[in-house]
Design an enzyme around this catalytic site. Structure first.
Site, mmCIF file in Angstrom:
data_model
loop_
_atom_site.group_PDB
_atom_site.id
_atom_site.type_symbol
_atom_site.label_atom_id
_atom_site.label_comp_id
_atom_site.label_asym_id
_atom_site.label_seq_id
_atom_site.Cartn_x
_atom_site.Cartn_y
_atom_site.Cartn_z
ATOM 1 N N ALA A 326 17.218 80.488 -1.925
ATOM 2 C CA ALA A 326 18.094 79.875 -2.940
ATOM 3 C C ALA A 326 19.284 79.260 -2.225
ATOM 4 O O ALA A 326 19.691 79.741 -1.169
ATOM 5 C CB ALA A 326 18.568 80.945 -3.915
ATOM 6 N N GLY A 328 23.227 78.274 -1.636
ATOM 7 C CA GLY A 328 24.479 78.994 -1.870
ATOM 8 C C GLY A 328 24.627 80.192 -0.958
ATOM 9 O O GLY A 328 23.792 80.437 -0.081
ATOM 10 N N ASP A 329 25.694 80.944 -1.198
ATOM 11 C CA ASP A 329 26.028 82.092 -0.359
ATOM 12 C C ASP A 329 25.047 83.229 -0.558
ATOM 13 O O ASP A 329 24.716 83.565 -1.691
ATOM 14 C CB ASP A 329 27.411 82.596 -0.788
ATOM 15 C CG ASP A 329 28.430 82.320 0.266
ATOM 16 O OD1 ASP A 329 28.289 81.279 0.940
ATOM 17 O OD2 ASP A 329 29.356 83.155 0.402
ATOM 18 N N GLY A 331 23.758 86.914 -1.085
ATOM 19 C CA GLY A 331 24.386 88.079 -1.712
ATOM 20 C C GLY A 331 24.301 89.296 -0.810
ATOM 21 O O GLY A 331 23.475 89.342 0.102
ATOM 22 N N LYS A 347 15.138 87.486 -7.928
ATOM 23 C CA LYS A 347 16.185 88.302 -7.313
ATOM 24 C C LYS A 347 15.636 89.706 -7.026
ATOM 25 O O LYS A 347 15.154 90.379 -7.941
ATOM 26 C CB LYS A 347 17.403 88.394 -8.236
ATOM 27 C CG LYS A 347 17.957 87.013 -8.590
ATOM 28 C CD LYS A 347 19.104 87.057 -9.585
ATOM 29 C CE LYS A 347 20.401 87.456 -8.959
ATOM 30 N NZ LYS A 347 21.563 87.045 -9.836
ATOM 31 N N ASP A 382 20.262 85.642 -18.805
ATOM 32 C CA ASP A 382 19.231 86.612 -19.160
ATOM 33 C C ASP A 382 18.361 86.838 -17.919
ATOM 34 O O ASP A 382 17.915 85.888 -17.285
ATOM 35 C CB ASP A 382 18.385 86.011 -20.293
ATOM 36 C CG ASP A 382 17.453 87.028 -20.904
ATOM 37 O OD1 ASP A 382 17.695 88.229 -20.719
ATOM 38 O OD2 ASP A 382 16.498 86.617 -21.578
HETATM 39 N N1 LIG Z 1 20.672 82.351 -11.426
HETATM 40 C C1 LIG Z 1 20.945 81.848 -10.223
HETATM 41 N N2 LIG Z 1 20.831 80.525 -9.987
HETATM 42 C C2 LIG Z 1 21.105 80.003 -8.763
HETATM 43 N N3 LIG Z 1 21.473 80.720 -7.718
HETATM 44 C C3 LIG Z 1 21.605 82.052 -7.880
HETATM 45 C C4 LIG Z 1 21.357 82.682 -9.131
HETATM 46 N N4 LIG Z 1 21.563 84.006 -8.987
HETATM 47 C C5 LIG Z 1 21.939 84.162 -7.695
HETATM 48 N N5 LIG Z 1 21.981 83.004 -7.013
HETATM 49 C C6 LIG Z 1 22.344 82.776 -5.600
HETATM 50 O O1 LIG Z 1 22.095 83.959 -4.867
HETATM 51 C C7 LIG Z 1 23.307 84.510 -4.362
HETATM 52 C C8 LIG Z 1 23.282 86.008 -4.493
HETATM 53 O O2 LIG Z 1 23.084 86.385 -5.861
HETATM 54 P P1 LIG Z 1 24.020 87.467 -6.581
HETATM 55 O O3 LIG Z 1 25.419 86.985 -6.575
HETATM 56 O O4 LIG Z 1 23.411 87.778 -7.880
HETATM 57 O O5 LIG Z 1 23.809 88.675 -5.587
HETATM 58 P P2 LIG Z 1 24.779 89.801 -5.060
HETATM 59 O O6 LIG Z 1 24.102 90.360 -3.893
HETATM 60 O O7 LIG Z 1 25.079 90.716 -6.184
HETATM 61 O O8 LIG Z 1 26.103 89.032 -4.621
HETATM 62 P P3 LIG Z 1 27.477 89.696 -4.085
HETATM 63 O O9 LIG Z 1 27.334 89.873 -2.642
HETATM 64 O O10 LIG Z 1 28.444 88.588 -4.443
HETATM 65 O O11 LIG Z 1 27.675 90.928 -4.881
HETATM 66 C C9 LIG Z 1 24.419 83.854 -5.149
HETATM 67 O O12 LIG Z 1 25.604 83.772 -4.388
HETATM 68 C C10 LIG Z 1 23.826 82.490 -5.435
HETATM 69 O O13 LIG Z 1 24.021 81.615 -4.358
HETATM 70 MG MG LIG Z 2 27.168 87.448 -5.647
#
Ligand SMILES: Nc1ncnc2c1ncn2[C@@H]1O[C@H](COP(=O)(O)OP(=O)(O)OP(=O)(O)O)[C@@H](O)[C@H]1O
Ligand SMILES: [Mg+2]
Length: 589
Positions: A326, A328-329, A331, A347, A382
């Site tokens: 995906a 972006g940054d 997670g 995810k 959702d």
């Molecule tokens: N619905 C989505 N649509 C597009 N990109 C998404 C979506 N959900 C997550 N991402 C991408 O995946 C990355 C990680 O997802 P998310 O923020 O849910 O995970 P996390 O591990 O909980 O993040 P963090 O480290 O901020 O707690 C996001 O920064 C984003 O770039």
């Molecule tokens: Mg995140």
């Protein structure tokens, strides 16, 4: 009467006696689910009429729990009935054939089939899809001339106030319309203006669905207007004002309808015997919405999963289709990948989380579940939960394989040609806000920042604090709306302790990089949001101009008090400027 009815045994598929009994038990469990679903759904009208908003919220949550309860019941029953034969796949193949006889007679056959699949998947812990015992292609019941039509059709030369009045009066509320004449005039004027702007001329066909859609404090009449070869949606959101029911807006574009039926709102309560017929009607006014999202939108999210999975498999027939990282940054908690041409992200919870995350896998799942059962107010995506998915490993690049194995090897297993994913969430793919702001420098960026503040306000209005407010945790939809998708730090607003930063008393305290005062786990200092967000200067100014109060504890304390009083705030799935009161102040008095 049993689910198999008074069927003679003549043409029934052969199935041993215990198999028949197990099938009966599955039908009975589905009937129980269906009855419970219908009963709760039918309460929606009275909740709306009586302005019983807390009751409506309880209903929505209660209805979400039904499926699990009845599948659990069915699984226990089939174990009791089948005993040692419970894992015999040939028996289950015969049971499916037998089950189909009863299911195909139902107006909601596809839902009954999904229910059967849920039971088999639980019994066998099926990995991938077991085509011998599961239904793959849901049977869609054909139209039944004996059931009343789903919508009423008017053929008129003009949508004058008389026509609108007639349409509105068809709905038999037990409370009066507050200002029927005025509403009819306003609705007629707005529809007529829209139609006058079309190139098409000629007789008008106005179809309005009989079932009413209920959600939160709103009720929605849904229809379509056809002139020549143009079809427009017609969505009339209704509110229950103190004096009676009022029309709050007239929405006539596919985009507006699509936001009302969007994936970031809670599911509608709408009483409909033949769900597919309703989904087909909705498709006619929102051709870009996937079938699974429409099933979800009317509360059949389990069947939505069946449709999504089928859709996904059909897409993966394309030999070029590949999963990808995906954008972006990355997670710290979730490993996220996507199918570029498919509007979805996958995810997976990572095996371990780096500092400062001190959460657990179960706690993360609990947060996602918490969001699932709550009012998502158009601001929380959702997420559908899947288990034991199987894909062709060749669809993953080596880099993606390596990454998934490294960070989520306990959940993702590559074996030769296949990959099995023990657990994942799917979500609609959005444009992460940090990426969006890098790509858009001007008006769009400022609008997104105004939306960003609005998300925080809307979430606060529903007693949610997002926890991790960084821009990368919000995504932009194709309609330019902003939605939050990172739930591992989300919590109830009323559980947070909003504090002002204490004033340093000594020079040492003043220059200290670390907090020199005690910070509890739930302490939040709104003044810090300013630097925390890391917005570039001109965007920060926009944020402060529209949402400066979010940096003050007073705002958050006010919202907490509102929730302590049990108030339910109105949040509309359409722009303020679309509300009739914006056009005609007198209407609302
Ligand atoms: N619905 C989505 N649509 C597009 N990109 C998404 C979506 N959900 C997550 N991402 C991408 O995946 C990355 C990680 O997802 P998310 O923020 O849910 O995970 P996390 O591990 O909980 O993040 P963090 O480290 O901020 O707690 C996001 O920064 C984003 O770039
Ligand atoms: Mg995140």
């Amino acid at each position: 009467m049993s689910a198999l009815g008074a069927e003679t045994t003549l043409n029934l598929p052969a199935c041993p006696e215990i198999g028949n009994r197990a099938v009966e038990a599955i039908h009975a469990a589905y009937d129980g689910y269906h009855r419970g679903f219908e009963e709760i759904t039918r309460r929606a009208r009275e909740r709306f009429e009586q302005r019983d908003w807390l009751g409506a919220q309880t209903d929505a949550t209660e209805r979400l729990a039904l499926y699990r309860t009845h599948v659990d019941g069915a699984v226990a029953d089939v174990h009791d009935i089948l005993q040692d034969s419970v894992m015999e796949r040939t028996l289950w193949a015969a049971m499916r054939a037998r089950h189909a006889v009863g299911a195909h007679r139902r107006p909601d056959a596809e839902l009954a089939q999904t229910f059967f699949n849920s039971v088999t998947r639980r019994v066998f812990s099926t990995v991938g899809v077991d085509s011998a015992i599961e239904y793959l292609d849901p049977f869609i019941p054909p139209p039944d001339p004996a059931t009343p039509p789903l919508f009423d059709r008017e053929r008129v030369e003009a949508v004058d106030p008389g026509v609108v009045r007639r349409v509105l009066r068809r709905f038999p509320w037990s409370v009066p319309w507050a200002s029927l004449e005025r509403d009819a005039a306003a609705v007629s004027r707005l529809i007529t203006d829209t139609l006058d702007a079309l190139p098409s001329r000629g007789p008008i066909e106005l179809d309005v669905l009989r079932p009413v859609f209920y959600r939160n404090k709103g009720a929605y009449l849904v229809g379509r207007v056809r002139v020549g070869d143009v079809t427009l949606p017609l969505v009339l959101p209704l509110l229950r004002a103190e004096r009676g029911i009022v029309v709050d807006a007239v929405l006539m574009t596919p985009n507006e309808a699509s936001v009302v039926f969007g994936f970031s709102w809670s599911y509608f309560r709408v009483d409909v015997p033949r769900p597919r017929e309703l989904v087909d009607f909705l498709t006619s006014i929102m051709p870009f919405k996937r079938i699974d999202e429409l099933y979800n939108g009317i509360g059949y999210n389990k069947h939505g999963k069946t449709e999504l999975f089928r859709n996904l498999m059909a897409y993966l027939q394309d030999p070029e289709a590949r999963f990808a990282f995906a954008e972006g940054d990355e997670g710290m908690v979730m490993a996220v990948f996507t199918l570029p041409a498919f509007n979805l992200v996958f995810k997976i919870i990572k095996d371990s989380f780096g500092a400062p995350k001190n959460t657990t896998r179960q706690a993360v799942m609990d947060k996602y579940h918490f969001v699932f059962v709550r009012d998502r107010v158009g601001r929380l995506a959702d997420a559908q939960e899947f288990e034991h998915l199987e894909f062709d490993a060749a669809r993953f690049s080596d880099a993606l394989k390596r990454e998934l194995t490294a960070v989520a090897g306990e959940t993702v297993r590559f074996h030769g040609d296949t990959v099995v994913i023990g657990h994942l969430y799917t979500e609609r793919r959005l444009r992460p806000l940090d990426v969006y702001l890098r790509e858009n420098k001007s008006t769009a960026a400022h609008e997104a920042i105004v939306e960003y503040g609005q998300v925080l306000r809307d979430l606060a209005a529903t007693n949610i604090f997002p926890g991790d407010m960084l821009l990368k945790n919000f995504g932009v939809t194709r309609h330019g709306r902003l939605i939050f998708y990172d739930y591992d730090e989300l919590c109830l607003l009323t559980d947070c302790n909003f504090r002002t930063l204490p004033t340093p008393k000594t020079d040492l305290e003043e220059v200290s990089a670390e907090p020199w005062f005690y910070v509890g786990e739930r302490d939040i200092f709104p003044e810090e949001f300013r630097s925390f967000l890391g917005l570039r200067r001109e965007l920060l100014q926009t944020f402060l101009a529209y949402h400066g109060e979010l940096l003050q504890v007073d705002f958050w304390h006010r919202m907490q008090n509102l929730h302590h009083r049990g108030e339910v705030v109105d949040i509309y799935p359409y722009k303020q400027s679309r509300r009739l009161r914006e056009h005609d102040e007198e209407l609302r008095r």
